[in-house]
Design a protein around this motif. Sequence first.
Motif, PDB file in Angstrom:
ATOM      1  N   UNK A  33       0.856  -1.181   0.000  1.00  0.00           N
ATOM      2  CA  UNK A  33       0.000   0.000   0.000  1.00  0.00           C
ATOM      3  C   UNK A  33       0.893   1.231   0.000  1.00  0.00           C
ATOM      4  N   UNK A  34       0.307   2.371  -0.317  1.00  0.00           N
ATOM      5  CA  UNK A  34       1.055   3.627  -0.309  1.00  0.00           C
ATOM      6  C   UNK A  34       0.500   4.488   0.829  1.00  0.00           C
ATOM      7  N   UNK A  35       1.290   4.614   1.874  1.00  0.00           N
ATOM      8  CA  UNK A  35       0.866   5.454   3.009  1.00  0.00           C
ATOM      9  C   UNK A  35       1.110   6.914   2.669  1.00  0.00           C
ATOM     10  N   UNK A  36       0.154   7.762   3.073  1.00  0.00           N
ATOM     11  CA  UNK A  36       0.233   9.200   2.832  1.00  0.00           C
ATOM     12  C   UNK A  36       0.532   9.895   4.156  1.00  0.00           C
ATOM     13  N   UNK A  37       1.653  10.598   4.209  1.00  0.00           N
ATOM     14  CA  UNK A  37       2.044  11.337   5.408  1.00  0.00           C
ATOM     15  C   UNK A  37       1.909  12.834   5.175  1.00  0.00           C
ATOM     16  N   UNK A  38       1.408  13.529   6.165  1.00  0.00           N
ATOM     17  CA  UNK A  38       1.376  14.989   6.103  1.00  0.00           C
ATOM     18  C   UNK A  38       2.791  15.527   6.331  1.00  0.00           C
ATOM     19  N   UNK A  90      -0.419   0.310 -10.709  1.00  0.00           N
ATOM     20  CA  UNK A  90      -1.877   0.327 -10.838  1.00  0.00           C
ATOM     21  C   UNK A  90      -2.412   1.724 -11.120  1.00  0.00           C
ATOM     22  N   UNK A  91      -1.707   2.748 -10.657  1.00  0.00           N
ATOM     23  CA  UNK A  91      -2.180   4.119 -10.755  1.00  0.00           C
ATOM     24  C   UNK A  91      -1.547   4.832 -11.947  1.00  0.00           C
ATOM     25  N   UNK A  92      -2.178   5.894 -12.430  1.00  0.00           N
ATOM     26  CA  UNK A  92      -1.538   6.679 -13.493  1.00  0.00           C
ATOM     27  C   UNK A  92      -0.275   7.355 -12.962  1.00  0.00           C
ATOM     28  N   UNK A  93       0.702   7.534 -13.822  1.00  0.00           N
ATOM     29  CA  UNK A  93       1.968   8.148 -13.426  1.00  0.00           C
ATOM     30  C   UNK A  93       2.193   9.495 -14.103  1.00  0.00           C
ATOM     31  N   UNK A 200      -4.175   7.559   6.259  1.00  0.00           N
ATOM     32  CA  UNK A 200      -4.401   8.016   4.899  1.00  0.00           C
ATOM     33  C   UNK A 200      -3.610   7.096   3.964  1.00  0.00           C
ATOM     34  N   UNK A 201      -4.269   6.578   2.922  1.00  0.00           N
ATOM     35  CA  UNK A 201      -3.612   5.514   2.159  1.00  0.00           C
ATOM     36  C   UNK A 201      -4.169   5.379   0.750  1.00  0.00           C
ATOM     37  N   UNK A 202      -3.297   5.113  -0.190  1.00  0.00           N
ATOM     38  CA  UNK A 202      -3.664   4.712  -1.545  1.00  0.00           C
ATOM     39  C   UNK A 202      -3.435   3.211  -1.685  1.00  0.00           C
ATOM     40  N   UNK A 203      -4.387   2.535  -2.323  1.00  0.00           N
ATOM     41  CA  UNK A 203      -4.279   1.093  -2.628  1.00  0.00           C
ATOM     42  C   UNK A 203      -4.130   0.267  -1.349  1.00  0.00           C
ATOM     43  N   UNK A 204      -3.792  -0.996  -1.501  1.00  0.00           N
ATOM     44  CA  UNK A 204      -3.683  -1.898  -0.368  1.00  0.00           C
ATOM     45  C   UNK A 204      -5.055  -2.338   0.145  1.00  0.00           C
ATOM     46  N   UNK A 275     -11.314  -3.235 -10.560  1.00  0.00           N
ATOM     47  CA  UNK A 275      -9.978  -3.405 -11.134  1.00  0.00           C
ATOM     48  C   UNK A 275      -9.944  -3.019 -12.612  1.00  0.00           C
ATOM     49  N   UNK A 276     -10.970  -3.431 -13.363  1.00  0.00           N
ATOM     50  CA  UNK A 276     -10.999  -3.111 -14.787  1.00  0.00           C
ATOM     51  C   UNK A 276     -11.111  -1.611 -14.994  1.00  0.00           C
ATOM     52  N   UNK A 277     -11.960  -0.955 -14.200  1.00  0.00           N
ATOM     53  CA  UNK A 277     -12.134   0.484 -14.349  1.00  0.00           C
ATOM     54  C   UNK A 277     -10.863   1.239 -13.990  1.00  0.00           C
ATOM     55  N   UNK A 278     -10.131   0.744 -13.003  1.00  0.00           N
ATOM     56  CA  UNK A 278      -8.850   1.372 -12.662  1.00  0.00           C
ATOM     57  C   UNK A 278      -7.858   1.216 -13.807  1.00  0.00           C
ATOM     58  N   UNK A 279      -7.805   0.043 -14.378  1.00  0.00           N
ATOM     59  CA  UNK A 279      -6.896  -0.197 -15.499  1.00  0.00           C
ATOM     60  C   UNK A 279      -7.225   0.704 -16.682  1.00  0.00           C
ATOM     61  N   UNK A 280      -8.516   0.924 -16.909  1.00  0.00           N
ATOM     62  CA  UNK A 280      -8.953   1.755 -18.034  1.00  0.00           C
ATOM     63  C   UNK A 280      -9.040   3.237 -17.661  1.00  0.00           C
ATOM     64  N   UNK A 281      -8.665   3.583 -16.423  1.00  0.00           N
ATOM     65  CA  UNK A 281      -8.685   4.967 -15.931  1.00  0.00           C
ATOM     66  C   UNK A 281     -10.095   5.568 -15.954  1.00  0.00           C
TER      67      UNK A 281
END
Length: 293
Positions: A33-38, A90-93, A200-204, A275-281
């Motif tokens: 997962x991607x943890x989000x820190x302030x 998984x996410x756009x870059x 606060x977190x992205x994915x996982x 998952x499909x919608x994420x892949x297709x943005x």
Amino acid sequence: MTMQLMKEQIKRLIAEHNLERVSKRIEELLVPAIHISKLNRGTGSIGTSRIGGLPDVPQDFEYPYCQGHPLGFLAQINCSDLINYDVGSALPHRGMLYFFYDMVEKPWGYDPKHRGGSAVVHIPAATSETLSRYELPLGSNIEELCLQEYNIGFKVIPSLPSHYASTIFDQEDFNPEEIDNYFNLLNDLKQECVQDEPLHQLLGHSNNLQGDMQIECQLVFHGLYCGNSSGYQDPRAKVLKIDASEWRLLLQIDSDDDIGAMWGDVGLIFFWIRKFDLKERQFSKTWTILQCG
């Protein structure tokens, strides 16, 4: 943190909590997962990743509204910041990713009528040179639209599913003592990875506080009311539940005094996407749920 280091950390915690009998099952559930820190509070430069404030948007940006009032702005992610943290790509870059939520009505997400109570917008071509700070409509209440502004940073952390009401974590695989031990393992994992920071977190995996959200997303997204048992008992539910596992966590935002966020009684809000919608943005096809203890 690499996957190898995450696996070694989980193996150590499994041994410390006497979970060797179910070690294979726990290790199979491990995902990054991607943890989000302030970081620092206050207005950052245009196009930086941050929570709160007002979004940096292109000139032709159409701000999302729900039932006549603007949605609250939660966060913007400069997608190029994710390149070193998005292990599975998984996410756009490229571009900017924006998250909005109705901070007036604060919909829980159990009713199909809550559609439109949140929004996720991806603008692939957005760069700092093409963005400017959004200006509030005349007469808007900034407290209903904005959280306190913080620049944010990211790090990769190991993620395991909640022991509570999760279709991913099958309690039948664990005896009562092992369920308690797994709960303690999750607490120790949180302390080792993020200490007392908000989740606060992205994915996982999501940090469930109430019922399973994958099934709820699947049913409500397809028009079934899940504020009581009626949606779950609907004849259509049996077939719909087959694809519930296609939903995955996109973002969760914790209650956090620093940013002025309180979701119910110290809860979290969760943005889910298939998952499909994420892949297709296809970020317009997300569903948002609020849970609290």
